[in-house]
Motif scaffolding. Structure first.
Motif, PDB file in Angstrom:
ATOM      1  N   GLU A 288       0.828  -1.211   0.000  1.00  0.00           N
ATOM      2  CA  GLU A 288       0.000   0.000   0.000  1.00  0.00           C
ATOM      3  C   GLU A 288       0.866   1.265   0.000  1.00  0.00           C
ATOM      4  O   GLU A 288       0.545   2.229  -0.681  1.00  0.00           O
ATOM      5  N   ALA A 289       1.949   1.265   0.749  1.00  0.00           N
ATOM      6  CA  ALA A 289       2.760   2.470   0.919  1.00  0.00           C
ATOM      7  C   ALA A 289       3.752   2.696  -0.219  1.00  0.00           C
ATOM      8  O   ALA A 289       3.968   3.832  -0.638  1.00  0.00           O
ATOM      9  N   LYS A 290       4.337   1.624  -0.727  1.00  0.00           N
ATOM     10  CA  LYS A 290       5.426   1.785  -1.691  1.00  0.00           C
ATOM     11  C   LYS A 290       5.162   1.142  -3.045  1.00  0.00           C
ATOM     12  O   LYS A 290       5.809   1.498  -4.018  1.00  0.00           O
ATOM     13  N   GLY A 291       4.282   0.161  -3.084  1.00  0.00           N
ATOM     14  CA  GLY A 291       3.972  -0.483  -4.352  1.00  0.00           C
ATOM     15  C   GLY A 291       5.198  -0.993  -5.074  1.00  0.00           C
ATOM     16  O   GLY A 291       6.045  -1.661  -4.488  1.00  0.00           O
ATOM     17  N   GLU A 292       5.287  -0.643  -6.341  1.00  0.00           N
ATOM     18  CA  GLU A 292       6.398  -1.120  -7.167  1.00  0.00           C
ATOM     19  C   GLU A 292       7.741  -0.527  -6.768  1.00  0.00           C
ATOM     20  O   GLU A 292       8.781  -0.979  -7.252  1.00  0.00           O
ATOM     21  N   GLN A 293       7.740   0.447  -5.886  1.00  0.00           N
ATOM     22  CA  GLN A 293       8.980   1.090  -5.456  1.00  0.00           C
ATOM     23  C   GLN A 293       9.604   0.410  -4.236  1.00  0.00           C
ATOM     24  O   GLN A 293      10.636   0.849  -3.736  1.00  0.00           O
ATOM     25  N   VAL A 294       8.987  -0.662  -3.744  1.00  0.00           N
ATOM     26  CA  VAL A 294       9.507  -1.340  -2.555  1.00  0.00           C
ATOM     27  C   VAL A 294      10.896  -1.909  -2.851  1.00  0.00           C
ATOM     28  O   VAL A 294      11.180  -2.332  -3.969  1.00  0.00           O
ATOM     29  N   THR A 295      11.750  -1.880  -1.848  1.00  0.00           N
ATOM     30  CA  THR A 295      13.125  -2.365  -1.997  1.00  0.00           C
ATOM     31  C   THR A 295      13.356  -3.590  -1.110  1.00  0.00           C
ATOM     32  O   THR A 295      12.583  -3.866  -0.183  1.00  0.00           O
ATOM     33  N   ASP A 296      14.443  -4.277  -1.388  1.00  0.00           N
ATOM     34  CA  ASP A 296      14.836  -5.400  -0.537  1.00  0.00           C
ATOM     35  C   ASP A 296      15.063  -4.914   0.898  1.00  0.00           C
ATOM     36  O   ASP A 296      14.719  -5.617   1.847  1.00  0.00           O
ATOM     37  N   GLU A 297      15.614  -3.739   1.051  1.00  0.00           N
ATOM     38  CA  GLU A 297      15.836  -3.182   2.387  1.00  0.00           C
ATOM     39  C   GLU A 297      14.508  -2.956   3.111  1.00  0.00           C
ATOM     40  O   GLU A 297      14.392  -3.242   4.310  1.00  0.00           O
ATOM     41  N   ASP A 298      13.492  -2.460   2.401  1.00  0.00           N
ATOM     42  CA  ASP A 298      12.173  -2.285   3.003  1.00  0.00           C
ATOM     43  C   ASP A 298      11.641  -3.616   3.527  1.00  0.00           C
ATOM     44  O   ASP A 298      11.089  -3.694   4.625  1.00  0.00           O
ATOM     45  N   VAL A 299      11.791  -4.654   2.720  1.00  0.00           N
ATOM     46  CA  VAL A 299      11.315  -5.976   3.112  1.00  0.00           C
ATOM     47  C   VAL A 299      12.060  -6.469   4.341  1.00  0.00           C
ATOM     48  O   VAL A 299      11.465  -7.008   5.271  1.00  0.00           O
ATOM     49  N   HIS A 300      13.369  -6.259   4.358  1.00  0.00           N
ATOM     50  CA  HIS A 300      14.147  -6.678   5.536  1.00  0.00           C
ATOM     51  C   HIS A 300      13.684  -5.925   6.776  1.00  0.00           C
ATOM     52  O   HIS A 300      13.533  -6.532   7.850  1.00  0.00           O
ATOM     53  N   ASN A 301      13.442  -4.641   6.645  1.00  0.00           N
ATOM     54  CA  ASN A 301      12.983  -3.861   7.801  1.00  0.00           C
ATOM     55  C   ASN A 301      11.627  -4.368   8.300  1.00  0.00           C
ATOM     56  O   ASN A 301      11.409  -4.472   9.514  1.00  0.00           O
ATOM     57  N   ALA A 302      10.734  -4.700   7.390  1.00  0.00           N
ATOM     58  CA  ALA A 302       9.427  -5.246   7.772  1.00  0.00           C
ATOM     59  C   ALA A 302       9.602  -6.597   8.456  1.00  0.00           C
ATOM     60  O   ALA A 302       8.991  -6.870   9.500  1.00  0.00           O
ATOM     61  N   TRP A 303      10.434  -7.438   7.870  1.00  0.00           N
ATOM     62  CA  TRP A 303      10.714  -8.742   8.465  1.00  0.00           C
ATOM     63  C   TRP A 303      11.305  -8.564   9.864  1.00  0.00           C
ATOM     64  O   TRP A 303      10.922  -9.276  10.802  1.00  0.00           O
ATOM     65  N   SER A 304      12.218  -7.609  10.016  1.00  0.00           N
ATOM     66  CA  SER A 304      12.844  -7.362  11.318  1.00  0.00           C
ATOM     67  C   SER A 304      11.825  -6.955  12.372  1.00  0.00           C
ATOM     68  O   SER A 304      11.886  -7.416  13.520  1.00  0.00           O
ATOM     69  N   ALA A 305      10.878  -6.113  11.989  1.00  0.00           N
ATOM     70  CA  ALA A 305       9.831  -5.699  12.928  1.00  0.00           C
ATOM     71  C   ALA A 305       9.021  -6.912  13.372  1.00  0.00           C
ATOM     72  O   ALA A 305       8.707  -7.054  14.560  1.00  0.00           O
TER      73      ALA A 305
END
Length: 103
Positions: A37-54
């Motif tokens: 919802e927030a980033k769509g196609e602009q999501v990065t691997d780092e974003d995913v790692h941060n979400a996973w970390s949370a």
């Protein structure tokens, strides 16, 4: 069930067959739905790692990968790529189905 659950299911369906999501990861995929919802196609691997970390912080706060993305070894960083790509693919599918696809 909320509006995030169908998005989480879509992301899960966009994973490659060899991806192995963690057990009991419904909450993780809801966080990924927020990234969609927030980033769509602009999501990065780092974003995913941060979400996973949370998410992982509440599952196993001593996990060795609970460090910043760029401090991880490349082979560990690579685990985030299929999830980022699944989020981007989900965003593309939503865009196409909404009729906002460019010719």
């Amino acid at each position: 069930m909320t509006y995030l659950d169908p998005l989480a299911d879509l992301i899960r369906s966009c994973l490659p067959p060899d991806a192995a999501p963690p057990a009991d990861s419904a909450a993780l995929f809801r966080i990924y739905a927020v990234l969609l919802e927030a980033k769509g196609e602009q999501v990065t691997d780092e974003d995913v790692h941060n979400a996973w970390s949370a998410w992982m912080q509440s599952v196993d706060s001593s996990h060795a990968a609970l460090i910043p993305f760029f401090d991880l070894p490349p082979e560990t960083r690579a685990f985030d790529a299929p999830y980022a790509e699944a989020i981007r693919e989900a965003a593309r599918q939503i865009r196409r189905s909404s009729g906002h696809e460019r010719p």
